[in-house]
Design an enzyme around this catalytic site. Structure first.
Site, PDB file in Angstrom:
ATOM      1  N   LYS A 214     -15.549  -9.194 -44.214  1.00  0.00           N
ATOM      2  CA  LYS A 214     -14.008  -9.428 -44.883  1.00  0.00           C
ATOM      3  C   LYS A 214     -13.294  -9.564 -43.766  1.00  0.00           C
ATOM      4  O   LYS A 214     -12.923  -9.076 -42.975  1.00  0.00           O
ATOM      5  CB  LYS A 214     -13.896  -8.017 -45.419  1.00  0.00           C
ATOM      6  CG  LYS A 214     -12.664  -7.944 -46.444  1.00  0.00           C
ATOM      7  CD  LYS A 214     -11.909  -6.690 -46.611  1.00  0.00           C
ATOM      8  CE  LYS A 214     -11.176  -6.200 -45.609  1.00  0.00           C
ATOM      9  NZ  LYS A 214      -9.770  -7.000 -45.218  1.00  0.00           N
TER      10      LYS A 214
ATOM     11  N   GLU B  57     -13.056  -2.829 -31.914  1.00  0.00           N
ATOM     12  CA  GLU B  57     -12.324  -3.560 -30.981  1.00  0.00           C
ATOM     13  C   GLU B  57     -10.968  -3.335 -31.572  1.00  0.00           C
ATOM     14  O   GLU B  57     -10.534  -4.257 -32.436  1.00  0.00           O
ATOM     15  CB  GLU B  57     -12.920  -5.263 -30.960  1.00  0.00           C
ATOM     16  CG  GLU B  57     -12.549  -5.623 -29.540  1.00  0.00           C
ATOM     17  CD  GLU B  57     -11.251  -6.353 -29.559  1.00  0.00           C
ATOM     18  OE1 GLU B  57     -10.265  -5.572 -29.064  1.00  0.00           O
ATOM     19  OE2 GLU B  57     -11.015  -7.477 -29.924  1.00  0.00           O
TER      20      GLU B  57
ATOM     21  N   CYS C 277      -4.677  -8.824 -29.108  1.00  0.00           N
ATOM     22  CA  CYS C 277      -5.051  -7.323 -28.785  1.00  0.00           C
ATOM     23  C   CYS C 277      -5.005  -7.310 -26.899  1.00  0.00           C
ATOM     24  O   CYS C 277      -4.671  -6.373 -26.613  1.00  0.00           O
ATOM     25  CB  CYS C 277      -6.307  -6.854 -29.184  1.00  0.00           C
ATOM     26  SG  CYS C 277      -7.580  -7.955 -29.125  1.00  0.00           S
TER      27      CYS C 277
ATOM     28  N   GLU D  49       1.710  -0.640 -28.561  1.00  0.00           N
ATOM     29  CA  GLU D  49       1.480  -2.125 -29.024  1.00  0.00           C
ATOM     30  C   GLU D  49       2.416  -2.731 -30.034  1.00  0.00           C
ATOM     31  O   GLU D  49       2.554  -2.184 -31.213  1.00  0.00           O
ATOM     32  CB  GLU D  49       0.012  -2.338 -29.478  1.00  0.00           C
ATOM     33  CG  GLU D  49      -0.492  -3.658 -29.669  1.00  0.00           C
ATOM     34  CD  GLU D  49      -1.948  -3.840 -29.892  1.00  0.00           C
ATOM     35  OE1 GLU D  49      -2.308  -3.269 -31.033  1.00  0.00           O
ATOM     36  OE2 GLU D  49      -2.658  -4.671 -29.353  1.00  0.00           O
TER      37      GLU D  49
HETATM   38  P1  ADP Z   1      -3.032  -4.833 -38.661  1.00  0.00           P
HETATM   39  O1  ADP Z   1      -2.365  -3.628 -38.718  1.00  0.00           O
HETATM   40  O2  ADP Z   1      -2.701  -5.412 -37.399  1.00  0.00           O
HETATM   41  O3  ADP Z   1      -2.820  -5.708 -39.660  1.00  0.00           O
HETATM   42  P2  ADP Z   1      -5.254  -3.813 -39.630  1.00  0.00           P
HETATM   43  O4  ADP Z   1      -6.108  -2.863 -38.588  1.00  0.00           O
HETATM   44  O5  ADP Z   1      -4.521  -3.014 -40.752  1.00  0.00           O
HETATM   45  O6  ADP Z   1      -4.625  -4.695 -38.567  1.00  0.00           O
HETATM   46  O7  ADP Z   1      -6.392  -4.746 -40.283  1.00  0.00           O
HETATM   47  C1  ADP Z   1      -7.416  -5.314 -39.730  1.00  0.00           C
HETATM   48  C2  ADP Z   1      -8.653  -5.472 -40.666  1.00  0.00           C
HETATM   49  O8  ADP Z   1      -8.802  -4.010 -41.485  1.00  0.00           O
HETATM   50  C3  ADP Z   1      -8.142  -6.225 -41.979  1.00  0.00           C
HETATM   51  O9  ADP Z   1      -9.110  -6.923 -42.188  1.00  0.00           O
HETATM   52  C4  ADP Z   1      -7.651  -5.185 -43.004  1.00  0.00           C
HETATM   53  O10 ADP Z   1      -7.773  -5.493 -44.412  1.00  0.00           O
HETATM   54  C5  ADP Z   1      -8.632  -4.078 -42.740  1.00  0.00           C
HETATM   55  N1  ADP Z   1      -8.460  -2.526 -43.030  1.00  0.00           N
HETATM   56  C6  ADP Z   1      -7.034  -2.061 -43.386  1.00  0.00           C
HETATM   57  N2  ADP Z   1      -7.259  -0.961 -43.683  1.00  0.00           N
HETATM   58  C7  ADP Z   1      -8.651  -0.584 -43.631  1.00  0.00           C
HETATM   59  C8  ADP Z   1      -9.346   0.711 -43.954  1.00  0.00           C
HETATM   60  N3  ADP Z   1      -8.851   1.788 -44.119  1.00  0.00           N
HETATM   61  N4  ADP Z   1     -10.579   0.672 -43.811  1.00  0.00           N
HETATM   62  C9  ADP Z   1     -11.283  -0.583 -43.441  1.00  0.00           C
HETATM   63  N5  ADP Z   1     -10.692  -1.699 -43.200  1.00  0.00           N
HETATM   64  C10 ADP Z   1      -9.243  -1.554 -43.437  1.00  0.00           C
END
Ligand code: ADP
Length: 485
Positions: free
Chosen positions: A189, A263, A297, A394
């Site tokens: 995804k 990561e 990152c 960050e």
């Molecule tokens: P940022 O805060 O920098 O946008 P995220 O960690 O929210 O980074 O997003 C990284 C990825 O994790 C994206 O593909 C996002 O859709 C997905 N994501 C966000 N929340 C969840 C969750 N609770 N479980 C799994 N994947 C998630």
């Protein structure tokens, strides 16, 4: 199976500046079992160009049932993919790499259009590195038994892979290539603001003749990601993203036998000693923090300058950042593109306000920002200390904090005084200092007299809250394997 001309070289001179040569659909479905299928959710969301806020395309939002469909397709494909001869497996991965090179121009333009990064970076860094990652792991697929002698490496099964928006195609390559080389199948995804190059990759994979269901690419936001994580028939989770979501994932998997690699975030120290080549170091500082608008990152977001050269370094840095060109990501002259989303811009602006409120001195060069879209000028914060929020958390934007130090031990302590441990940079002419710092800094990647250099053979990953596990190199294979003796 499409034919790939392996003698054709890359043409950097024909750099893309317009969108005339790209092909985008108005609406993207989910790539499951080798076909694009309508989402059972019946829902779509907009993906927008962060440089002007305009909609580019509609993208399907996968719900739990869609995730289940993708996992079932991956499970079915696993039966034959895991038994395919290792040589054949490698050939498929190699073909994906070659086709990515052939389509590099289109991938680069779409990456900049959808994500906001300067075309020079997409063209020269993201897309070539993504292709190289596939080449590199294509070479491993028939050598696993030599890499792990007496251990009989076996694939895990279905890998659920969730990636962020800062290096969309490159992160897809980091995830998919080692999974395929080890005989696993994939449900990946992309992040919701940058789905398009992953969907283009789905088209490429379809054209490559890879057996159906070996790679499934489904789109959606956090809920879709969470559904992949919690699916009982997913054997492995590989996640790149924020530390916050990484922790959520780890908690949700407590006690469940699912191999997990994370990561996560970083707050890299970039350390300049008085004996460094100052001009080069200044270029290095700029690259370390303003590359990809600081959406990195492993960015060098905390600068430590030895006090004796602090004035001269800061002066040169101010001069240099006043020459950076901010604007249209598709313009080849652009140094700093658009901030990826309005949400991320709000986060960066929140931290800039906190920095000012906590008494740090801000420096931003005078620059004209485009009227539409998400923009942030390169920003320096001076007179900061370890306790400042902007030093500890960050920001993920073009914001650099600057501190001074007197001794090597002092800077080691300050550099390590952070919850993160992903990257660090050291600028000095003295090999002994590089050696000492590489031993003492708690970071997974340490660069000397350079920064933000990546290679598929070099393992990447963090200490502390920056995550667990490594990607790249031989280390990047292990999380996709189980062993028998
Ligand atoms: P940022 O805060 O920098 O946008 P995220 O960690 O929210 O980074 O997003 C990284 C990825 O994790 C994206 O593909 C996002 O859709 C997905 N994501 C966000 N929340 C969840 C969750 N609770 N479980 C799994 N994947 C998630």
């Amino acid at each position: 199976m499409s034919k790939v001309d392996i003698n054709k070289s890359w043409n950097y001179a024909a750099a893309p500046e317009s969108t005339a040569h790209i092909q985008l659909k108005k609406k993207y479905d989910l790539f499951i079992g080798g076909d694009f299928v309508k989402p059972l959710s019946k829902k779509y969301f907009d993906t927008v160009n962060p440089a002007n806020g305009e909609q580019i395309a509609k993208v399907a939002e996968a719900n739990k049932q869609d995730v289940d469909r993708a996992v079932k397709a991956a499970r079915k494909a696993f039966k034959s993919w895991s038994k395919l001869s290792v040589k054949e497996r490698g050939k498929y991965i190699f073909r994906i790499a070659r086709m990515m090179q052939e389509r590099a121009r289109e991938f680069a333009v779409i990456e900049s259009l959808d994500g906001g990064k300067p075309i020079r970076e997409s063209r020269d860094i993201d897309i070539p590195l993504a292709a190289n990652h596939f080449f590199y792991y294509a070479g491993w697929s028939d050598k696993l038994e030599y890499a792990f002698p007496n251990k009989i490496p076996k694939p895990l099964g279905v890998a659920g892979q969730i990636i962020p928006w800062n290096f969309p195609l490159l992160m897809a390559a980091w995830k998919i290539a080692p999974a395929l080389a080890t005989g696993n199948t994939v449900v990946l995804k992309p992040a919701e603001t940058t789905s398009l190059t992953a969907l283009k990759l789905a088209e490429l994979i379809q054209d490559s003749g890879l057996p159906k269901g070996v790679v499934n690419i489904i789109t959606g936001a956090g809920e879709t990601g969470a559904a992949i994580v919690s699916h009982p028939d997913v054997d492995k989770i590989a996640f790149t993203g924020s530390t916050e979501v990484g922790k959520l994932i780890q908690k949700s998997l407590a006690g469940i036998e699912k191999k997990t690699t994370l990561e996560l975030g970083g707050k890299g120290a970039n350390i300049i000693f008085e004996d460094a080549a100052i001009e080069q170091a200044v270029e290095g500082i700029v690259n370390a923090i303003f590359f990809n608008q600081g959406h990195v990152c492993c960015a060098g977001s905390r600068l430590f300058v030895q006090a004796s050269v602090a004035d001269v370094v800061i002066e040169k840095l101010k001069e240099r950042i006043s020459t950076l060109i901010i604007g249209d990501p598709l313009d080849k002259n652009t140094d700093i593109g658009a901030i990826n989303s309005t949400e991320q811009l709000a986060t960066i602006e929140k931290y800039i306000a906190i920095g000012k409120k906590e008494g740090a001195d801000i420096y931003q060069p005078k620059c004209q920002l485009p009227k539409k879209g998400n923009w942030c000028p390169p920003t320096l914060f001076l007179n900061v200390s370890q306790s400042h929020t902007i030093v500890q958390e960050e920001i993920f934007g073009p914001v650099l904090t600057i501190q001074t130090f007197r001794t090597i031990d002092e800077v080691i302590e300050k550099a390590n005084n952070t919850p993160f441990g992903l990257s660090a940079g050291v600028w000095t002419e003295k090999g002994s200092k590089i050696f000492k710092l590489s031993q003492k800094l708690k970071a997974g990647v340490i660069w000397a007299n350079t920064f933000n250099k990546f290679d598929p053979a070099s393992p990447f990953g963090g200490y502390k809250e920056s995550g667990m596990g490594r990607e790249g190199g031989l280390h990047g294979l292990k999380p996709y394997l189980k062993f028998k003796s």
